[in-house]
Design an enzyme around this catalytic site. Structure first.
Site, PDB file in Angstrom:
ATOM      1  N   LYS A   1       0.846  -1.206   0.000  1.00  0.00           N
ATOM      2  CA  LYS A   1       0.000   0.000   0.000  1.00  0.00           C
ATOM      3  C   LYS A   1       0.877   1.250   0.000  1.00  0.00           C
ATOM      4  CE  LYS A   1      -1.542   1.584   4.009  1.00  0.00           C
ATOM      5  NZ  LYS A   1      -1.132   2.945   4.398  1.00  0.00           N
ATOM      6  N   ASN A   2       1.889   1.274   0.852  1.00  0.00           N
ATOM      7  CA  ASN A   2       2.707   2.483   1.018  1.00  0.00           C
ATOM      8  C   ASN A   2       3.688   2.709  -0.123  1.00  0.00           C
ATOM      9  OD1 ASN A   2       1.291   3.018   3.278  1.00  0.00           O
ATOM     10  ND2 ASN A   2       2.871   2.335   4.710  1.00  0.00           N
TER      11      ASN A   2
ATOM     12  N   CYS B   1      -4.112  12.730  13.290  1.00  0.00           N
ATOM     13  CA  CYS B   1      -4.859  11.474  13.181  1.00  0.00           C
ATOM     14  C   CYS B   1      -4.708  10.714  14.485  1.00  0.00           C
ATOM     15  CB  CYS B   1      -4.411  10.666  11.974  1.00  0.00           C
ATOM     16  SG  CYS B   1      -2.994   9.621  12.280  1.00  0.00           S
TER      17      CYS B   1
ATOM     18  N   ARG C   1      -8.511  -0.311   5.033  1.00  0.00           N
ATOM     19  CA  ARG C   1      -7.690   0.713   4.374  1.00  0.00           C
ATOM     20  C   ARG C   1      -6.369   0.143   3.876  1.00  0.00           C
ATOM     21  NH1 ARG C   1      -6.982   6.165   7.435  1.00  0.00           N
ATOM     22  NH2 ARG C   1      -5.685   6.339   5.583  1.00  0.00           N
TER      23      ARG C   1
ATOM     24  N   ASP D   1       4.977   0.443  12.116  1.00  0.00           N
ATOM     25  CA  ASP D   1       3.753  -0.173  11.591  1.00  0.00           C
ATOM     26  C   ASP D   1       3.616  -1.633  12.006  1.00  0.00           C
ATOM     27  OD1 ASP D   1       3.806   1.620   8.400  1.00  0.00           O
ATOM     28  OD2 ASP D   1       3.298   2.240  10.430  1.00  0.00           O
TER      29      ASP D   1
ATOM     30  N   ARG E   1       1.179  14.556  13.401  1.00  0.00           N
ATOM     31  CA  ARG E   1       1.642  14.319  12.026  1.00  0.00           C
ATOM     32  C   ARG E   1       1.632  15.575  11.157  1.00  0.00           C
ATOM     33  NH1 ARG E   1      -0.671   8.657   9.941  1.00  0.00           N
ATOM     34  NH2 ARG E   1       1.164   8.775   8.626  1.00  0.00           N
TER      35      ARG E   1
HETATM   36  C1  EPZ Z   1       4.599   6.846   6.441  1.00  0.00           C
HETATM   37  O1  EPZ Z   1       3.826   7.908   7.007  1.00  0.00           O
HETATM   38  C2  EPZ Z   1       3.652   5.646   6.321  1.00  0.00           C
HETATM   39  N1  EPZ Z   1       2.542   6.007   5.461  1.00  0.00           N
HETATM   40  C3  EPZ Z   1       3.142   5.265   7.709  1.00  0.00           C
HETATM   41  O2  EPZ Z   1       2.366   4.069   7.585  1.00  0.00           O
HETATM   42  C4  EPZ Z   1       4.327   4.939   8.605  1.00  0.00           C
HETATM   43  O3  EPZ Z   1       3.868   4.710   9.904  1.00  0.00           O
HETATM   44  C5  EPZ Z   1       5.295   6.140   8.626  1.00  0.00           C
HETATM   45  O4  EPZ Z   1       5.694   6.498   7.302  1.00  0.00           O
HETATM   46  C6  EPZ Z   1       6.559   5.832   9.414  1.00  0.00           C
HETATM   47  O5  EPZ Z   1       7.209   4.717   8.917  1.00  0.00           O
HETATM   48  C7  EPZ Z   1       2.728   5.989   4.115  1.00  0.00           C
HETATM   49  O6  EPZ Z   1       3.786   5.687   3.585  1.00  0.00           O
HETATM   50  C8  EPZ Z   1       1.542   6.354   3.278  1.00  0.00           C
HETATM   51  P1  EPZ Z   1       6.650  10.213   8.503  1.00  0.00           P
HETATM   52  P2  EPZ Z   1       4.397   9.406   7.005  1.00  0.00           P
HETATM   53  O7  EPZ Z   1       6.517  11.502   7.756  1.00  0.00           O
HETATM   54  O8  EPZ Z   1       5.268   9.618   5.838  1.00  0.00           O
HETATM   55  C9  EPZ Z   1       7.056  13.555  11.899  1.00  0.00           C
HETATM   56  C10 EPZ Z   1       0.496   2.655   7.852  1.00  0.00           C
HETATM   57  O9  EPZ Z   1       0.133   2.078   8.891  1.00  0.00           O
HETATM   58  N2  EPZ Z   1       6.961  14.546  10.798  1.00  0.00           N
HETATM   59  O10 EPZ Z   1       7.802   9.353   8.179  1.00  0.00           O
HETATM   60  O11 EPZ Z   1       3.233  10.300   7.213  1.00  0.00           O
HETATM   61  C11 EPZ Z   1       5.765  12.745  12.086  1.00  0.00           C
HETATM   62  O12 EPZ Z   1       4.830  13.419  12.861  1.00  0.00           O
HETATM   63  C12 EPZ Z   1       0.972   4.126   7.935  1.00  0.00           C
HETATM   64  O13 EPZ Z   1       0.537   2.122   6.742  1.00  0.00           O
HETATM   65  C13 EPZ Z   1       7.079  15.896  11.093  1.00  0.00           C
HETATM   66  O14 EPZ Z   1       7.254  16.286  12.244  1.00  0.00           O
HETATM   67  O15 EPZ Z   1       5.287   9.388   8.327  1.00  0.00           O
HETATM   68  C14 EPZ Z   1       6.286  11.463  12.717  1.00  0.00           C
HETATM   69  O16 EPZ Z   1       6.423  11.661  14.090  1.00  0.00           O
HETATM   70  C15 EPZ Z   1       0.664   4.749   9.250  1.00  0.00           C
HETATM   71  N3  EPZ Z   1       6.967  16.780  10.070  1.00  0.00           N
HETATM   72  C16 EPZ Z   1       7.643  11.292  12.057  1.00  0.00           C
HETATM   73  O17 EPZ Z   1       8.028  12.558  11.540  1.00  0.00           O
HETATM   74  C17 EPZ Z   1       6.783  16.385   8.757  1.00  0.00           C
HETATM   75  O18 EPZ Z   1       6.687  17.244   7.865  1.00  0.00           O
HETATM   76  C18 EPZ Z   1       7.670  10.269  10.913  1.00  0.00           C
HETATM   77  O19 EPZ Z   1       6.599  10.537  10.066  1.00  0.00           O
HETATM   78  C19 EPZ Z   1       6.683  15.019   8.491  1.00  0.00           C
HETATM   79  C20 EPZ Z   1       6.781  14.104   9.523  1.00  0.00           C
END
Ligand code: EPZ
Length: 417
Positions: free
Chosen positions: A22-23, A117, A397, A305, A122
């Site tokens: 999915k990702n 969320c 999802r 995850d 996030r």
């Molecule tokens: C991706 O989300 C995945 N989703 C998530 O999978 C996964 O949990 C996550 O990466 C971490 O591995 C998809 O790929 C669609 P991040 P993403 O930006 O990219 C902070 C699932 O279950 N952050 O790597 O949204 C954020 O809050 C989903 O399939 C900022 O502060 O995650 C978090 O604490 C859930 N500012 C950390 O970084 C930003 O601009 C990592 O988030 C971006 C992120």
């Protein structure tokens, strides 16, 4: 509001074919915005987030056709809009992945801010900061990110924090920018090099994806391509735990064990027997499970995850397992539902202490997010009696027909419409 009904304690045996990621499929579909030509994606999981992406892309003017057998044909020959509306983004925050490609293609994008969320605030500040470095004017107002650019130019972007979709968004924005972009402290999750390989098949020039430093040399245009996305490592990890928690014997095919190294290592440490092969995994449960602490980290560390599913397993292990969630600030929602089933868990800030082994008993439980719902299904497989998991729209999802796959290896599970 479908529910799942699970009668626990069946030993699972057999073979499950793992679907596409999915990702990986989500950013790959967004990449269709970068060319007028047709993009053919194979091994796309038909899960609800993919359907939401189809709706979003169609609203932008992309022709999207789902062929049989997990193939998706996309063509963004002429785009009608540059806006990702709130109604869609609020249901799936990964919609933000159209921001980079729209800006690169149309020099303009209007994307609803995803908002928080269940698992955390996030923010997308790092996406925005990176786009500004590439020369975009970005402002947020009325709940939307408004981005414009005369032209995007290469830049050095050092991420303050590792972000998966942030890395993907900036990579897609930079492939059509003038000059060279260097992404430092980039995400190394397997979905990132998978996207880079797709973009390279479309004519992009990218080096270093999968390492902390990605170098992108902009090109004037991209062409169409046919591409097969990688297997879903989280789906594979979830079924590994299904085999372990039921004491069963399951083979997983069409997956990549190399994407699950830290999960496999941790499960072995907990007493689970796992055999790996080029593109398959075999889990043989039944041995005594022992508690093993885990700390979630960015790839190649233990994936956040997989944390919820691992917690379900640790309720069946002897000793106390300390689970530390480092990535998201609110990702223990499943713990209270597991406790309703008889688990002994104490939450202490970013740490959860799971005391096992405790006998789980079937109960009515509510899913709060995608991976939490998988954790409740796994607990239901190990529990005595019937478990009813409510709000499984979360599960749908990211898992395609999970109850059918589990039933095919002997689980007593059904969907209550
Ligand atoms: C991706 O989300 C995945 N989703 C998530 O999978 C996964 O949990 C996550 O990466 C971490 O591995 C998809 O790929 C669609 P991040 P993403 O930006 O990219 C902070 C699932 O279950 N952050 O790597 O949204 C954020 O809050 C989903 O399939 C900022 O502060 O995650 C978090 O604490 C859930 N500012 C950390 O970084 C930003 O601009 C990592 O988030 C971006 C992120």
């Amino acid at each position: 509001m479908d529910k799942l009904r699970i009668i626990g304690r069946a030993k699972l045996n057999g073979t499950i074919r793992i679907g596409g990621s999915k990702n990986s499929a989500l950013p790959a579909m967004a990449a269709s915005l970068l060319t007028e030509d047709e993009l053919l994606l194979k091994n796309v999981p038909f899960v609800n987030d993919i359907y939401t992406t189809r709706r979003l892309l169609r609203e932008l003017g992309v022709e999207v056709d789902f062929d049989a057998d997990h193939m998706v044909r996309l063509r963004a020959a002429s785009l009608q809009s540059y806006e990702a509306p709130y109604d869609l983004v609020k249901t799936m925050r990964a919609s933000v992945l159209v921001l980079g490609p729209l800006l690169a293609r149309l020099k303009r994008a209007r994307v609803s801010l995803p908002g928080g969320c269940a698992i955390g605030a996030r923010p997308i500040d790092l996406h925005i900061k990176g786009l500004q470095k590439l020369g975009a004017e970005v402002r947020t107002e009325h709940g939307y990110v408004e981005a414009t650019a005369q032209k995007l130019h290469g830049a050095q972007i050092i991420f303050d924090k590792i972000t998966v979709t942030g890395t993907e968004n900036l990579m897609m924005a930079a492939v059509l920018a003038e000059g060279q972009t260097i992404l430092e402290n980039a995400a190394r999750e397997p979905e990132v090099p998978d996207l880079a390989d797709l973009l390279k098949a479309m004519g992009a020039r990218i080096e270093g994806a999968g390492t902390p430093t990605i170098v992108i040399d902009g090109v004037p245009a991209l062409k169409g391509a046919s591409y097969t996305v990688i297997a879903d490592r989280v789906e594979a990890g979830t079924f590994l735990i299904a085999g372990a928690i039921t004491g069963g014997d399951i083979e997983l095919t069409a997956c990549n064990p190399g994407h699950l190294t830290s999960v496999i290592e941790k499960l072995r440490e907990a007493g689970v027997s796992i055999d790996t092969d080029q593109a398959s995994l075999r889990v043989k449960g039944g041995g005594a499970l022992v508690s093993a602490y885990v700390v979630t980290k960015e790839h190649p560390g233990f994936a956040t995850d997989m944390q919820a599913q691992y917690m379900a397993l640790m309720t069946q292990a002897s000793g106390i397992a300390v689970i530390t969630e480092n990535i998201f600030e609110n990702r223990f929602m499943h713990a209270s539902e597991l406790m309703r089933m008889g688990a002994n868990i104490r939450i202490d800030g970013p740490r959860a202490l799971v005391a096992g082994k405790t006998g789980l008993s079937g109960a009515n439980v509510i899913a709060s997010d995608l991976r939490a719902s998988a954790s409740l299904v796994l607990a239901g497989l190990a529990a005595d009696g019937a478990t009813i998991v409510d709000r499984i729209y979360h599960l749908d999802r990211g898992y395609e027909r999970i109850e059918e796959k589990l039933r095919s290896v002997g689980a007593q599970i059904e969907r209550l419409k």
